[in-house]
Design a protein around this motif. Structure first.
Motif, PDB file in Angstrom:
ATOM      1  N   VAL A 132       0.934  -1.142  -0.011  1.00  0.00           N
ATOM      2  CA  VAL A 132      -0.214  -0.017   0.045  1.00  0.00           C
ATOM      3  C   VAL A 132       0.833   1.251   0.063  1.00  0.00           C
ATOM      4  CG1 VAL A 132      -1.691   1.322   1.470  1.00  0.00           C
ATOM      5  CG2 VAL A 132      -1.898  -1.111   1.112  1.00  0.00           C
ATOM      6  N   LEU A 133       2.075   1.372   0.861  1.00  0.00           N
ATOM      7  CA  LEU A 133       3.048   2.328   0.683  1.00  0.00           C
ATOM      8  C   LEU A 133       3.445   2.541  -0.788  1.00  0.00           C
ATOM      9  CD1 LEU A 133       4.555   4.596   2.473  1.00  0.00           C
ATOM     10  CD2 LEU A 133       6.348   2.445   2.828  1.00  0.00           C
ATOM     11  N   ALA A 134       4.047   1.488  -1.119  1.00  0.00           N
ATOM     12  CA  ALA A 134       4.400   1.608  -2.591  1.00  0.00           C
ATOM     13  C   ALA A 134       3.427   2.214  -3.737  1.00  0.00           C
ATOM     14  CB  ALA A 134       4.998   0.442  -3.117  1.00  0.00           C
ATOM     15  N   ALA A 135       2.263   1.740  -3.489  1.00  0.00           N
ATOM     16  CA  ALA A 135       1.121   2.210  -4.191  1.00  0.00           C
ATOM     17  C   ALA A 135       0.891   3.742  -4.180  1.00  0.00           C
ATOM     18  CB  ALA A 135      -0.162   1.461  -4.233  1.00  0.00           C
ATOM     19  N   LEU A 136       0.878   4.300  -2.824  1.00  0.00           N
ATOM     20  CA  LEU A 136       0.515   5.635  -2.498  1.00  0.00           C
ATOM     21  C   LEU A 136       1.625   6.322  -3.218  1.00  0.00           C
ATOM     22  CD1 LEU A 136      -0.889   5.501   1.203  1.00  0.00           C
ATOM     23  CD2 LEU A 136      -2.164   5.841  -1.104  1.00  0.00           C
ATOM     24  N   LEU A 137       2.933   5.995  -2.947  1.00  0.00           N
ATOM     25  CA  LEU A 137       4.408   6.681  -3.577  1.00  0.00           C
ATOM     26  C   LEU A 137       4.391   6.749  -4.873  1.00  0.00           C
ATOM     27  CD1 LEU A 137       6.754   5.681  -0.688  1.00  0.00           C
ATOM     28  CD2 LEU A 137       5.824   8.046  -0.843  1.00  0.00           C
ATOM     29  N   GLU A 138       3.598   6.140  -5.593  1.00  0.00           N
ATOM     30  CA  GLU A 138       3.511   5.802  -7.193  1.00  0.00           C
ATOM     31  C   GLU A 138       3.092   7.076  -7.705  1.00  0.00           C
ATOM     32  OE1 GLU A 138       4.987   4.055 -10.223  1.00  0.00           O
ATOM     33  OE2 GLU A 138       4.874   3.015  -8.288  1.00  0.00           O
ATOM     34  N   VAL A 139       2.460   8.089  -7.060  1.00  0.00           N
ATOM     35  CA  VAL A 139       1.778   9.207  -7.767  1.00  0.00           C
ATOM     36  C   VAL A 139       3.017  10.348  -7.761  1.00  0.00           C
ATOM     37  CG1 VAL A 139      -0.392   8.561  -6.782  1.00  0.00           C
ATOM     38  CG2 VAL A 139       1.029   9.990  -5.352  1.00  0.00           C
ATOM     39  N   ILE A 140       4.064  10.109  -6.825  1.00  0.00           N
ATOM     40  CA  ILE A 140       5.066  10.768  -6.913  1.00  0.00           C
ATOM     41  C   ILE A 140       6.147  10.403  -7.962  1.00  0.00           C
ATOM     42  CG2 ILE A 140       7.159  12.021  -5.477  1.00  0.00           C
ATOM     43  CD1 ILE A 140       5.544  11.646  -3.128  1.00  0.00           C
ATOM     44  N   PRO A 141       6.534  11.132  -8.905  1.00  0.00           N
ATOM     45  CA  PRO A 141       7.399  10.754 -10.080  1.00  0.00           C
ATOM     46  C   PRO A 141       8.782  10.608  -9.450  1.00  0.00           C
ATOM     47  CG  PRO A 141       6.194  12.391 -10.990  1.00  0.00           C
ATOM     48  CD  PRO A 141       6.082  12.273  -9.323  1.00  0.00           C
ATOM     49  N   VAL A 142       9.716   9.842  -9.762  1.00  0.00           N
ATOM     50  CA  VAL A 142      11.013   9.541  -9.561  1.00  0.00           C
ATOM     51  C   VAL A 142      11.456   9.317  -8.131  1.00  0.00           C
ATOM     52  CG1 VAL A 142      13.479  10.443  -9.863  1.00  0.00           C
ATOM     53  CG2 VAL A 142      11.538  11.144 -11.615  1.00  0.00           C
ATOM     54  N   PHE A 143      11.023   9.981  -7.155  1.00  0.00           N
ATOM     55  CA  PHE A 143      11.233   9.906  -5.992  1.00  0.00           C
ATOM     56  C   PHE A 143      10.428   8.847  -5.138  1.00  0.00           C
ATOM     57  CE2 PHE A 143      12.989  14.435  -5.684  1.00  0.00           C
ATOM     58  CZ  PHE A 143      14.513  14.155  -6.161  1.00  0.00           C
ATOM     59  N   GLY A 144       9.194   8.732  -5.740  1.00  0.00           N
ATOM     60  CA  GLY A 144       8.146   8.135  -5.067  1.00  0.00           C
ATOM     61  C   GLY A 144       8.513   6.606  -4.964  1.00  0.00           C
ATOM     62  N   PRO A 145       8.955   6.097  -6.149  1.00  0.00           N
ATOM     63  CA  PRO A 145       9.148   4.391  -6.318  1.00  0.00           C
ATOM     64  C   PRO A 145      10.483   4.278  -5.641  1.00  0.00           C
ATOM     65  CG  PRO A 145       8.488   5.172  -8.405  1.00  0.00           C
ATOM     66  CD  PRO A 145       8.492   6.329  -7.585  1.00  0.00           C
ATOM     67  N   LEU A 146      11.532   5.334  -5.872  1.00  0.00           N
ATOM     68  CA  LEU A 146      12.724   4.914  -5.030  1.00  0.00           C
ATOM     69  C   LEU A 146      12.578   4.918  -3.499  1.00  0.00           C
ATOM     70  CD1 LEU A 146      15.583   4.818  -5.157  1.00  0.00           C
ATOM     71  CD2 LEU A 146      15.907   7.551  -5.036  1.00  0.00           C
ATOM     72  N   ILE A 147      11.840   6.001  -2.965  1.00  0.00           N
ATOM     73  CA  ILE A 147      11.439   5.937  -1.705  1.00  0.00           C
ATOM     74  C   ILE A 147      10.987   4.384  -1.049  1.00  0.00           C
ATOM     75  CG2 ILE A 147      10.265   7.012   0.299  1.00  0.00           C
ATOM     76  CD1 ILE A 147      10.483   9.577  -1.172  1.00  0.00           C
ATOM     77  N   ALA A 148      10.038   4.079  -2.000  1.00  0.00           N
ATOM     78  CA  ALA A 148       8.985   2.899  -1.586  1.00  0.00           C
ATOM     79  C   ALA A 148       9.966   1.448  -1.591  1.00  0.00           C
ATOM     80  CB  ALA A 148       7.990   2.815  -2.769  1.00  0.00           C
ATOM     81  N   ALA A 149      11.047   1.662  -2.618  1.00  0.00           N
ATOM     82  CA  ALA A 149      12.044   0.403  -2.562  1.00  0.00           C
ATOM     83  C   ALA A 149      13.150   0.494  -1.429  1.00  0.00           C
ATOM     84  CB  ALA A 149      12.752   0.647  -4.033  1.00  0.00           C
ATOM     85  N   LEU A 150      13.487   1.763  -1.073  1.00  0.00           N
ATOM     86  CA  LEU A 150      14.513   1.703   0.162  1.00  0.00           C
ATOM     87  C   LEU A 150      13.564   1.421   1.330  1.00  0.00           C
ATOM     88  CD1 LEU A 150      16.341   5.063  -0.701  1.00  0.00           C
ATOM     89  CD2 LEU A 150      17.081   2.734  -0.954  1.00  0.00           C
ATOM     90  N   SER A 151      12.554   1.863   1.580  1.00  0.00           N
ATOM     91  CA  SER A 151      11.548   1.724   2.499  1.00  0.00           C
ATOM     92  C   SER A 151      11.381  -0.177   2.710  1.00  0.00           C
ATOM     93  CB  SER A 151      10.014   2.034   2.502  1.00  0.00           C
ATOM     94  OG  SER A 151      10.453   3.499   2.477  1.00  0.00           O
ATOM     95  N   ILE A 152      11.046  -0.833   1.611  1.00  0.00           N
ATOM     96  CA  ILE A 152      10.895  -2.247   1.568  1.00  0.00           C
ATOM     97  C   ILE A 152      12.417  -2.886   1.925  1.00  0.00           C
ATOM     98  CG2 ILE A 152      10.462  -4.223   0.127  1.00  0.00           C
ATOM     99  CD1 ILE A 152       8.450  -2.654  -1.467  1.00  0.00           C
TER     100      ILE A 152
END
Length: 360
Positions: free
Chosen positions: A240-260
């Protein structure tokens, strides 16, 4: 007579009106943002409305049909909350309780999964990762720090929750009238520019909002399934966190990956490298196949402009500025293209008029 330059007076008057308009827009910026998010929500509702309209054969009026669409959306949210809300809340509570224990000195060093060649570096790598995670938690980008606060602020204001759906409801209901105004505008002199611009912006918004919704949906489904199959800790919460961060380009997926990755490491998950391989493979598929397929050519913005827009949007308007930065620059691009096309058309018409039969 009084030494007043008329052209200078007009320029000063125009500048004063522009400044007044900017001041008024800044004063009511919260209301404008709410209405703008209502526009985004209407673009999410409209495809479902069209689909239901085709399914009923156009026999139902627009208002009852819209009520049915909103009932389906509310039902979907209620069903998703009933099925997954308890699990997500439990995982979030467990993570909040376990994370301080996992970050104790020596705990990360014992649980860090490393291949045999890297075992001599276990102590140094553990210290480096612990400092990195601690620094990231305390000194994250303003973008990340403000995201949760901004979402809670929006969710805490009931007026936002009420006005956004109401505005989108009215916008979808009055869509034929808006389209009629654009058609009549295009028939007037020089009205083709404004009608073409409106059609371009409408296409941009529909493509962008639809793409974001589908990308977020694909992310939450794929991440939750794969993380659960791999036995990763807090799988649904991280999905769910990764899906919410998907709306932020570039930084969102990177932050989700680092969080996981960080949660898996501090939790002692033994298959971290499988997670890394999955995230890399999914990002390649998402960024180079699915995203270009969903986003039209007019929505694509150069990456350097995206990064600049994210940082500038965060400084100017916080979370809403981050979310709106990409469509803003895409809209600026469409305006510039339409101005160029309009000028070329006017020059071509002038050349044809000058080379007509009466020109000789």
């Amino acid at each position: 007579m009084f030494g007043i330059d008329v052209r200078a007076a007009r320029a000063v008057w125009t500048a004063a009106l522009v400044l007044l308009a900017l001041y008024c827009a800044y004063t009511v910026r919260t209301t404008l943002l709410v209405l703008l998010f209502g526009v985004f929500f209407s673009y999410l509702v409209y495809p479902l409305f069209v689909l239901l309209q085709r399914w009923t054969g156009g026999r139902l009026p627009r208002v009852p049909l819209l009520i049915m669409v909103y009932a389906l959306i509310v039902g979907a949210f209620v069903l998703a909350g009933a099925l997954f809300g308890t699990r997500i809340a439990t995982e979030a509570q467990n993570l909040a309780q376990e994370l301080p224990k996992l970050m104790q000195p020596g705990q990360l060093q014992r649980q860090l999964p490393l291949p045999a060649p890297l075992e001599p570096l276990r102590v140094r790598l553990a210290e480096f990762l612990q400092n990195l995670i601690s620094a990231g938690a305390s000194q994250a980008l303003p973008t990340v720090r403000g995201l949760g606060t901004g979402l809670l602020h929006v969710a805490g204001n009931l007026i936002y929750v009420v006005v956004v759906p109401i505005f989108s409801f009215l916008m979808v209901r009055d869509a034929p009238g808006i389209e009629g105004v654009l058609v009549s505008l295009g028939k007037k002199q020089d009205g083709s520019f404004w009608s073409s611009l409106a059609r371009g912006l409408n296409h941009l918004m529909s493509q962008y909002v639809r793409a974001l919704a589908l990308l977020s949906l694909a992310t939450v489904i794929v991440y939750s399934v794969v993380l659960s199959l791999l036995g990763a800790p807090f799988a649904l919460l991280l999905a769910v966190l990764a899906a919410l961060l998907e709306v932020i380009p570039v930084f969102g997926p990177l932050i989700a990956a680092l969080s996981i990755f960080s949660v898996a490491i501090v939790s002692g998950y033994p298959h971290v490298w499988w997670l890394v391989a999955f995230i890399v493979a999914y990002r390649i598929f998402q960024d180079y196949m699915l995203n270009p397929y969903l986003m039209s050519e007019g929505v694509n913005v150069p990456p350097i402009v995206v990064v600049f827009g994210l940082l500038a949007g965060d400084e100017l308007a916080g979370v809403p500025g981050i979310f709106l930065s990409v469509p803003f620059f895409a809209a600026v691009r469409i305006v510039a293209v339409q101005i160029r096309i309009h000028r070329e058309r006017r020059q071509l018409e002038a050349c044809e008029a000058g080379s007509g039969p009466d020109s000789g």
